[in-house]
Scaffold this motif. Structure first.
Motif, PDB file in Angstrom:
ATOM      1  N   SER A  92      -7.530 -49.034 -92.909  1.00  0.00           N
ATOM      2  CA  SER A  92      -7.140 -47.633 -92.714  1.00  0.00           C
ATOM      3  C   SER A  92      -6.011 -47.240 -93.673  1.00  0.00           C
ATOM      4  CB  SER A  92      -6.734 -47.362 -91.265  1.00  0.00           C
ATOM      5  OG  SER A  92      -5.575 -48.081 -90.930  1.00  0.00           O
ATOM      6  N   GLN A  93      -5.103 -48.167 -93.978  1.00  0.00           N
ATOM      7  CA  GLN A  93      -4.040 -47.877 -94.940  1.00  0.00           C
ATOM      8  C   GLN A  93      -4.611 -47.709 -96.351  1.00  0.00           C
ATOM      9  OE1 GLN A  93      -1.532 -51.282 -94.030  1.00  0.00           O
ATOM     10  NE2 GLN A  93       0.108 -49.897 -93.345  1.00  0.00           N
ATOM     11  N   VAL A  94      -5.609 -48.521 -96.698  1.00  0.00           N
ATOM     12  CA  VAL A  94      -6.254 -48.381 -98.009  1.00  0.00           C
ATOM     13  C   VAL A  94      -6.878 -46.997 -98.119  1.00  0.00           C
ATOM     14  CG1 VAL A  94      -8.165 -49.197 -99.452  1.00  0.00           C
ATOM     15  CG2 VAL A  94      -6.674 -50.855 -98.334  1.00  0.00           C
ATOM     16  N   LYS A  95      -7.568 -46.583 -97.075  1.00  0.00           N
ATOM     17  CA  LYS A  95      -8.204 -45.262 -97.059  1.00  0.00           C
ATOM     18  C   LYS A  95      -7.149 -44.160 -97.168  1.00  0.00           C
ATOM     19  CE  LYS A  95     -11.634 -42.644 -94.480  1.00  0.00           C
ATOM     20  NZ  LYS A  95     -12.503 -42.613 -93.306  1.00  0.00           N
ATOM     21  N   GLU A  96      -6.060 -44.311 -96.434  1.00  0.00           N
ATOM     22  CA  GLU A  96      -4.980 -43.322 -96.455  1.00  0.00           C
ATOM     23  C   GLU A  96      -4.332 -43.249 -97.840  1.00  0.00           C
ATOM     24  OE1 GLU A  96      -1.141 -42.144 -93.665  1.00  0.00           O
ATOM     25  OE2 GLU A  96      -2.011 -44.140 -93.509  1.00  0.00           O
ATOM     26  N   LEU A  97      -4.124 -44.409 -98.443  1.00  0.00           N
ATOM     27  CA  LEU A  97      -3.526 -44.464 -99.776  1.00  0.00           C
ATOM     28  C   LEU A  97      -4.430 -43.761-100.792  1.00  0.00           C
ATOM     29  CD1 LEU A  97      -0.976 -45.748-101.044  1.00  0.00           C
ATOM     30  CD2 LEU A  97      -2.391 -47.703-101.650  1.00  0.00           C
ATOM     31  N   HIS A  98      -5.723 -44.031-100.726  1.00  0.00           N
ATOM     32  CA  HIS A  98      -6.661 -43.418-101.673  1.00  0.00           C
ATOM     33  C   HIS A  98      -6.800 -41.913-101.453  1.00  0.00           C
ATOM     34  CE1 HIS A  98      -8.296 -46.642-104.176  1.00  0.00           C
ATOM     35  NE2 HIS A  98      -7.952 -47.428-103.168  1.00  0.00           N
ATOM     36  N   SER A  99      -6.615 -41.456-100.238  1.00  0.00           N
ATOM     37  CA  SER A  99      -6.700 -40.013-100.020  1.00  0.00           C
ATOM     38  C   SER A  99      -5.391 -39.310-100.353  1.00  0.00           C
ATOM     39  CB  SER A  99      -7.123 -39.709 -98.580  1.00  0.00           C
ATOM     40  OG  SER A  99      -6.135 -40.116 -97.677  1.00  0.00           O
ATOM     41  N   ALA A 100      -4.278 -40.030-100.301  1.00  0.00           N
ATOM     42  CA  ALA A 100      -2.970 -39.415-100.531  1.00  0.00           C
ATOM     43  C   ALA A 100      -2.576 -39.352-101.994  1.00  0.00           C
ATOM     44  CB  ALA A 100      -1.895 -40.163 -99.748  1.00  0.00           C
ATOM     45  N   LEU A 101      -3.034 -40.333-102.779  1.00  0.00           N
ATOM     46  CA  LEU A 101      -2.591 -40.402-104.170  1.00  0.00           C
ATOM     47  C   LEU A 101      -3.683 -39.921-105.118  1.00  0.00           C
ATOM     48  CD1 LEU A 101      -0.777 -43.853-104.087  1.00  0.00           C
ATOM     49  CD2 LEU A 101       0.246 -41.582-104.027  1.00  0.00           C
ATOM     50  N   PRO A 102      -3.278 -39.331-106.231  1.00  0.00           N
ATOM     51  CA  PRO A 102      -4.266 -38.815-107.187  1.00  0.00           C
ATOM     52  C   PRO A 102      -4.991 -39.951-107.921  1.00  0.00           C
ATOM     53  CG  PRO A 102      -2.048 -38.512-108.033  1.00  0.00           C
ATOM     54  CD  PRO A 102      -1.907 -39.046-106.641  1.00  0.00           C
ATOM     55  N   HIS A 103      -6.150 -39.618-108.421  1.00  0.00           N
ATOM     56  CA  HIS A 103      -6.998 -40.572-109.144  1.00  0.00           C
ATOM     57  C   HIS A 103      -6.242 -41.200-110.316  1.00  0.00           C
ATOM     58  CE1 HIS A 103     -10.699 -42.400-110.456  1.00  0.00           C
ATOM     59  NE2 HIS A 103     -10.512 -41.904-111.664  1.00  0.00           N
ATOM     60  N   GLU A 104      -5.396 -40.427-110.978  1.00  0.00           N
ATOM     61  CA  GLU A 104      -4.636 -40.921-112.130  1.00  0.00           C
ATOM     62  C   GLU A 104      -3.760 -42.116-111.757  1.00  0.00           C
ATOM     63  OE1 GLU A 104      -1.485 -39.369-115.550  1.00  0.00           O
ATOM     64  OE2 GLU A 104      -1.913 -38.085-113.833  1.00  0.00           O
TER      65      GLU A 104
END
Length: 167
Positions: A92-104
């Motif tokens: 869930s933290q991985v998912k949250e991190l990927h949704s919170a931070l930009p692709h760059e």
């Protein structure tokens, strides 16, 4: 005549330069606020990761100048595999991190870990000139990421604003 053309071009380009600078400032502000908006647990893990990477980078310098290729290889492998984030994050933290931070952010992160893998390979093969090259590339990778995502921590990396100079 050449001077006149240069002045005309400068006057034409000047407004676009200030627009580009404003756009860069806006993007950088967005990126920094995205990092700051991370939940405390994720921001702390990210901070621990950065500190571990810094420690690894700093340990390479004495290993390099003394020809300790094995230590460089081990350290580079740890950096390639990530010290903390991959080991500590829940799904869930991985998912949250990927949704919170930009692709760059993830592109820059992948590049750094790729370079660490190349450093590991160079150290395994005792190629001192390649070790130096990949270590230098990793340093540049750190700085370029910090310039976009961490000027709140490293204000000296903030792009210089142009002073209005009038003759």
């Amino acid at each position: 005549m050449h001077f006149f053309i240069s002045v005309v071009l400068l006057v034409a380009v000047l407004p676009t330069m200030s627009y580009a600078e404003e756009k860069i400032k806006h993007v950088k502000t967005e990126n920094i606020s995205e990092i700051k908006a991370l939940p405390d647990d994720l921001r702390n893990l990210l901070s621990q990761e950065m500190q571990a990477l810094q420690s690894g980078m700093m340990s390479i310098i004495p290993a390099y100048i003394s020809g300790n290729w094995g230590e460089i290889e081990t350290t580079a492998e740890k950096m390639k595999s990530s010290y903390i984030l991959k080991q500590s994050l829940t799904k869930s933290q991985v998912k949250e991190l990927h949704s919170a931070l930009p692709h760059e952010f993830f592109e820059k992160d992948q590049r750094f870990h790729y370079l660490a893998g190349m450093l590991e390979h160079a150290a395994k093969n005792r190629k001192s000139e390649l070790i130096n090259f990949y270590f230098s590339e990793m340093n540049e990778s750190c700085v370029s990421c910090h310039m976009v995502f961490a000027t709140h921590k490293f204000p000296a990396l903030m792009p210089k604003t142009r002073s209005k100079h009038v003759h």
